[in-house]
Design a protein around this motif. Structure first.
Motif, short mmCIF file in Angstrom:
data_model
loop_
_atom_site.label_atom_id
_atom_site.label_comp_id
_atom_site.label_asym_id
_atom_site.label_seq_id
_atom_site.Cartn_x
_atom_site.Cartn_y
_atom_site.Cartn_z
N MET A 1 0.84 -1.19 0.00
CA MET A 1 0.00 0.00 0.00
C MET A 1 0.87 1.25 0.00
O MET A 1 1.78 1.37 0.81
CB MET A 1 -0.91 0.02 1.24
CG MET A 1 -1.84 -1.18 1.34
SD MET A 1 -3.14 -1.13 0.11
CE MET A 1 -4.23 0.04 0.92
N ALA A 2 0.60 2.18 -0.88
CA ALA A 2 1.42 3.37 -0.98
C ALA A 2 1.06 4.37 0.11
O ALA A 2 -0.08 4.45 0.54
CB ALA A 2 1.22 4.02 -2.36
N VAL A 3 2.07 5.11 0.54
CA VAL A 3 1.85 6.23 1.44
C VAL A 3 1.66 7.47 0.58
O VAL A 3 2.51 7.81 -0.23
CB VAL A 3 3.03 6.43 2.41
CG1 VAL A 3 2.82 7.66 3.26
CG2 VAL A 3 3.21 5.19 3.27
N ILE A 4 0.50 8.13 0.75
CA ILE A 4 0.19 9.27 -0.09
C ILE A 4 0.79 10.54 0.53
O ILE A 4 0.51 10.87 1.67
CB ILE A 4 -1.34 9.43 -0.23
CG1 ILE A 4 -1.95 8.14 -0.78
CG2 ILE A 4 -1.67 10.60 -1.14
CD1 ILE A 4 -1.43 7.71 -2.12
N PHE A 5 1.63 11.23 -0.23
CA PHE A 5 2.23 12.47 0.24
C PHE A 5 1.15 13.51 0.48
O PHE A 5 0.22 13.67 -0.31
CB PHE A 5 3.24 12.99 -0.79
CG PHE A 5 3.75 14.36 -0.48
CD1 PHE A 5 4.63 14.57 0.57
CD2 PHE A 5 3.33 15.45 -1.22
CE1 PHE A 5 5.10 15.84 0.87
CE2 PHE A 5 3.80 16.72 -0.94
CZ PHE A 5 4.69 16.91 0.11
N ASP A 6 1.27 14.23 1.59
CA ASP A 6 0.28 15.25 1.93
C ASP A 6 0.76 16.61 1.43
O ASP A 6 1.68 17.20 1.99
CB ASP A 6 0.09 15.30 3.45
CG ASP A 6 -1.01 16.27 3.86
OD1 ASP A 6 -1.63 16.87 2.95
OD2 ASP A 6 -1.24 16.43 5.07
N PRO A 7 0.13 17.14 0.37
CA PRO A 7 0.56 18.43 -0.17
C PRO A 7 0.21 19.60 0.73
O PRO A 7 0.61 20.73 0.46
CB PRO A 7 -0.18 18.52 -1.52
CG PRO A 7 -1.38 17.67 -1.34
CD PRO A 7 -0.97 16.54 -0.42
N LEU A 8 -0.56 19.37 1.80
CA LEU A 8 -0.90 20.44 2.74
C LEU A 8 0.10 20.57 3.88
O LEU A 8 -0.05 21.43 4.74
CB LEU A 8 -2.30 20.21 3.33
CG LEU A 8 -3.45 20.21 2.34
CD1 LEU A 8 -4.76 19.92 3.07
CD2 LEU A 8 -3.54 21.54 1.62
N ARG A 9 1.10 19.70 3.88
CA ARG A 9 2.07 19.72 4.96
C ARG A 9 2.70 21.11 5.08
O ARG A 9 3.19 21.67 4.09
CB ARG A 9 3.14 18.66 4.72
CG ARG A 9 4.15 18.51 5.86
CD ARG A 9 5.13 17.40 5.53
NE ARG A 9 4.44 16.13 5.34
CZ ARG A 9 4.98 15.09 4.72
NH1 ARG A 9 6.21 15.18 4.22
NH2 ARG A 9 4.30 13.97 4.60
N GLY A 10 2.70 21.67 6.28
CA GLY A 10 3.29 22.98 6.51
C GLY A 10 2.35 24.15 6.32
O GLY A 10 2.67 25.28 6.70
#
Length: 303
Positions: free
Chosen positions: A1-10
Motif C-alpha cells: 500500500m502506498a503512502v500518499i504524500f500530503d501536499p498540505l504539509r506545513g
C-alpha cells in the motif's frame, strides 16, 4: 500500500477574509445562484459520518492506488474484502444539512470530489418535500468528478453493475468471512472511499465480470488514476459558463479540484473557499470563510 504524500504539509489555516454575512451578500446580491459553480469535497460529508483524509482529527490513511490494485490478485482481494466490509455502513449514510441546504439552491452545477452520492440523495429529498410544486426549480446538475461507489465497472469492456448486486454476489462467495475475521460490518468505521482498515484478507474470493471475465473495481478514481475525459469536459462546461466558483469543504489537495480554482482565478472570476482548515488554493481565494460548511451553506440558502 502506498503512502500518499500530503501536499498540505506545513500549511496553516488562514484568517477569514470577510464575515460570512458579507460573503453571502456578495453571493446573493452581486450574482444570482445560477451564476455560481460549486466544487465540494469531503468536508461536505463529515456530518453524515463519512470521514475525510485530511481533517484535523483524521488518522493517517493509506488508500490503495490504481497501480497497486492492478499489480496482483492478492491486492485486489485485499481491496474487495475491505470494500465489502465497509459497504453496508457507507450505503446507510444520509445527506446532512449541508447537502440539503445546497440542494435548495439553484446553482449552475455541483462538481463533487466525493464518491458517496449524497448530493443526489439530497436533491431527491428536497424534491420529495416540494411535492408537485410546478414552480419548483429543477435540481442543479451534479458531476461526480471521482466517480461513485454505487457502481462497479469492468476494466476490460466497461460493463457497469449495481454495487448492491455485487455485494450480494461477494457475500455468496464469502459466507463466513465476517465471522472469521470477527468484525461486524455495521460497527466498523469506513474510510472516505468506503473501505475499512482490515489486515487479514487472505482467502477472500473476488468476483470477476460475469459478462467477460474482466477485472471489476468500484467506478471511482483511485489515487494515481485519471478522471475520465468526458467527465472532465462536463465539469469544465459548468465551470466555464459560471461567473464564479464556490469551494465547499475541500482542502484542494488533489489537482483534479485545484485546477478549477486556478482556472477561475486566471480568468478573474471570484473564488470563494469555505472550510475550517487550510487548503492548497488559499492564495487564489477572493473570499475565505473558516466556518463549518453546514452553517455557511444553510445561511446562504436562507437568503
Amino acid at each position: 500500500m502506498a503512502v500518499i504524500f500530503d501536499p498540505l504539509r506545513g500549511r496553516v489555516r488562514p484568517e477569514a477574509s470577510h464575515p460570512d454575512a458579507e460573503i453571502i451578500d456578495m453571493l446573493t446580491k452581486t450574482y444570482s445562484d445560477a451564476e455560481w459553480a460549486v466544487l465540494t469535497g469531503a468536508g461536505m460529508s463529515t456530518d453524515s459520518g463519512v470521514p475525510d483524509y485530511r481533517g484535523p482529527d483524521s488518522p493517517p490513511r493509506k488508500p490503495m492506488t490504481i497501480q497497486t490494485f492492478l499489480s496482483h490478485p492478492d491486492q485486489r482481494a485485499r481491496y474487495w474484502a475491505r470494500s465489502w466490509m465497509g459497504w453496508p455502513r457507507m450505503r446507510g449514510t444520509r445527506p446532512n444539512q449541508a447537502h440539503l441546504a445546497l440542494a435548495e439552491l439553484s446553482v449552475a452545477g455541483i462538481i463533487t470530489q466525493n464518491v458517496d452520492g449524497l448530493h443526489q440523495a439530497a436533491a431527491e429529498a428536497v424534491a420529495a418535500d416540494r411535492g408537485n410544486d410546478a414552480g419548483a426549480p429543477a435540481p442543479s446538475p451534479v458531476i461526480d468528478l471521482h466517480g461513485s461507489l454505487d457502481r462497479v465497472i469492468c476494466l476490460s469492456n466497461g460493463h457497469l453493475f449495481d454495487r448492491d448486486w455485487v455485494q450480494r454476489r461477494l457475500s455468496e462467495l464469502n459466507p463466513d468471512f465476517a465471522e472469521e475475521v470477527g468484525i461486524d460490518p455495521i460497527d466498523v468505521e469506513t474510510a472516505p472511499d468506503g473501505d475499512v482498515e482490515l489486515e487479514d484478507t487472505a482467502g477472500f474470493a473476488v468476483l470477476d465480470c460475469p459478462e467477460c471475465g474482466g477485472l471489476l473495481k468500484p467506478d471511482v478514481v483511485y489515487f494515481g488514476d485519471s478522471v475520465p475525459a468526458a467527465r472532465v469536459q462536463a465539469a469544465n462546461r459548468i465551470a466555464d459558463e459560471a461567473a464564479g466558483l464556490v469551494v465547499l469543504g475541500s482542502s484542494l489537495a488533489v489537482l483534479s479540484g485545484l485546477r478549477f480554482v486556478r482556472t477561475a482565478a486566471k480568468e478573474s472570476k471570484p473564488v470563494v473557499i469555505v472550510t475550517d482548515g487550510p487548503t492548497r488554493g488559499d492564495e487564489f481565494a477572493d473570499f475565505r470563510s473558516i466556518s463549518r460548511v453546514a452553517d455557511f451553506v444553510t445561511a446562504w440558502a436562507s437568503r
